[in-house]
Scaffold this active site. Structure first.
Site, PDB file in Angstrom:
ATOM      1  N   HIS A 145     -16.761  -9.974   2.128  1.00 41.70           N
ATOM      2  CA  HIS A 145     -16.542 -10.196   3.561  1.00 41.70           C
ATOM      3  C   HIS A 145     -16.853 -11.651   3.912  1.00 41.70           C
ATOM      4  CE1 HIS A 145     -16.792  -9.672   7.901  1.00 41.70           C
ATOM      5  NE2 HIS A 145     -16.072  -8.583   7.708  1.00 41.70           N
TER       6      HIS A 145
ATOM      7  N   GLU B 295      -8.513 -10.326   5.824  1.00 41.88           N
ATOM      8  CA  GLU B 295      -9.142 -10.704   7.089  1.00 41.88           C
ATOM      9  C   GLU B 295      -8.887 -12.187   7.324  1.00 41.88           C
ATOM     10  OE1 GLU B 295     -13.410 -10.649   7.341  1.00 41.88           O
ATOM     11  OE2 GLU B 295     -13.670 -11.164   5.260  1.00 41.88           O
TER      12      GLU B 295
END
Length: 149
Positions: A42, A113
């Protein structure tokens, strides 16, 4: 009987099974808490905690070996996008995941993302996301398999 369609995941795991890693969560701990998934790579882990591809790869291998499903995050920062490096960044990150997944692709979810759109007020339109998804699938087809893509 009520059938649940919800699953639990860990936002992060540590690559070591045990040891003095205060504040870290091992795969076994995540599984004991009922987690089925873990998020790895992430943006905040990469950019705030300085996790590099080597550590993300080790976490990926550990998570898969433990039975967790890996949500593999990839994506570029604003300056990388503006510099035309979106796929260079995504391919580098995908390569790390690929090199640590082996034959376990059925236990991996790729999550693109666009880091440049997180909290900036800039929007990743559906067209931008679809274009990048298409390029990711093309890379997966060429470098992993058509089935994975």
């Amino acid at each position: 009987a009520v059938v649940s369609t919800q699953s639990t995941g860990a936002q992060n795991i540590h690559e070591k099974a045990s040891g003095a890693y205060t504040g870290e969560i091992s795969c076994a701990m995540a599984l004991d808490c009922g987690a089925r998934y873990t998020i790895l790579g992430h943006a905040e882990r990469r950019h705030v905690f300085s996790e590099g591809n080597g550590q993300i790869g080790a976490k990926t291998a550990a998570a898969l070996a433990s039975g967790l499903v890996v949500i593999a995050c990839i994506g570029e920062k604003e300056e990388e996008r503006e510099g035309g490096k979106t796929m260079d960044v995504c391919i580098e990150q995908l390569t790390t995941f690929r090199d640590n997944i082996g034959d376990n692709w059925a236990k991996v979810v790729i999550a693109y993302e666009p880091v440049w759109a997180i909290g900036t007020g800039k929007v990743a339109t559906p067209e931008i996301a679809q274009e990048t998804h298409s390029q990711i699938r093309s890379w997966l087809a060429a470098n992993v398999s058509a089935d994975v893509a």
